[in-house]
Design a protein around this motif. Sequence first.
Motif: not given
Length: 410
Positions: A141-170
């Motif tokens: 769920a965390t949006g930081n590729p540096a912290k995720q690197r090396g731990f793939e495969p990550l868990m499915p079931g997340f969709v990521r959008v930019p923060y503070s961007d309601l249009d992206a959510v729509r």
Amino acid sequence: MQYHASHLMRAYARQPVSFVRGSGARLWDAQGVEYLDAIAGIAVTSLGHAHPEIAAAISEQAGLLLHTSNVFRIDWQERLGARLCALTGMQKAFFCNSGAEANEAALKLARLHGHRKQVAQPQILVMENGFHGRTLATLSATGNPAKQRGFEPLMPGFVRVPYSDLDAVRQAAARWPDIVAVLVEPVQGEGGIRVAAADYLRGLRALCDQHDWLLMVDEIQAGMGRTGAWFGHQHAGITPDVVTLAKALGNGFPIGACLARGQATDLFSPGQHGSTFGGNPLACRVACSVLDIMARENLPERAALLGTRLLDGLQRALGSHPDVVAIRGQGLMAGIELNRNCNELVGRALAEQHLLITVTRDNTIRLLPPLVCDEAQIDDIVARLAHLLSPTASDGPAAPSETTPQEAAA
Ligand SMILES: *Cc1c(COP(=O)(O)O)cnc(C)c1O
């Protein structure tokens, strides 16, 4: 020190300092050198170190009962659940031992919510630069590729959008019919102290209502008074469906909580989730004491006042510094973004200024002082930072009584 870190896994880049005692915002090492704590154990010890009432609650409860099991009723857990629900507008609580576990509970609630709606592959909307923990699900769920690197495969079931961007959510809503929940921080702490605008959180609330998504707010860092309200989302006047807490909830005693209301309240049925230690009498009693002290001393309000003083001071001392790109914050969560990698400042602040700071996203100094600081300590943090960043910085700690932030910046 007789021992070295050779038998500890290298998960942390540690500073060569170890503290042996503390009081309020002050810490001492074994040589008796005093330090000023501007991070509170990363937003944990908001009541300061060695708070006598917390120490008394721990020792009294330790002499009575530490742990039974969630097989039985636990009075302190029921009491804490009621108090947290009253503060947040939630209806029921699940207790665990950390922030990541609190978010795990929230993610499991979201999936149950999805399956209840006959969504076979429920997706949870999360934000770029968000931080939700280090377990595999919360890391995913965390949006930081540096912290995720090396731990793939990550868990499915997340969709990521930019923060503070309601249009992206729509747009995500249009593209992904299987979204069932949003997980968002009211202030991105690890993400560089990015404060969500009230309109953004209100917009998320409206979109969640429109699509029957759960609005899940991660208050693990921003909650418990730190931003100048009991919980960060309360600045926007919204009520989430799920709220997660940890960090300052136990002032250093490990405890986390996942709170829910409305259709999220009763998603778990007996046997569907659990934690051996979660919500034990000791942890819950400590958290009740934390709430007592925060309420009695109006600490959320105090965080607002001190936060204004801190941001004003930083602005005066560093606002025109050539390396400073931005100064941001809310309450006692403050970030100073520099135009360069500034990780080395953590060690220099300790060694030269006897000041505890953190750097996040490599370029942002993060300040999370205890809410019990006095005004002089806030000014002292500013003075020491100004000294640290001044081009002619000498080796000694800044002398706060003789140096105002303005002078230190000059
Ligand atoms: C610290 C933090 C977490 C993780 O908490 P842990 O207790 O370290 O597992 C999750 N979310 C946010 C916003 C945090 O700041």
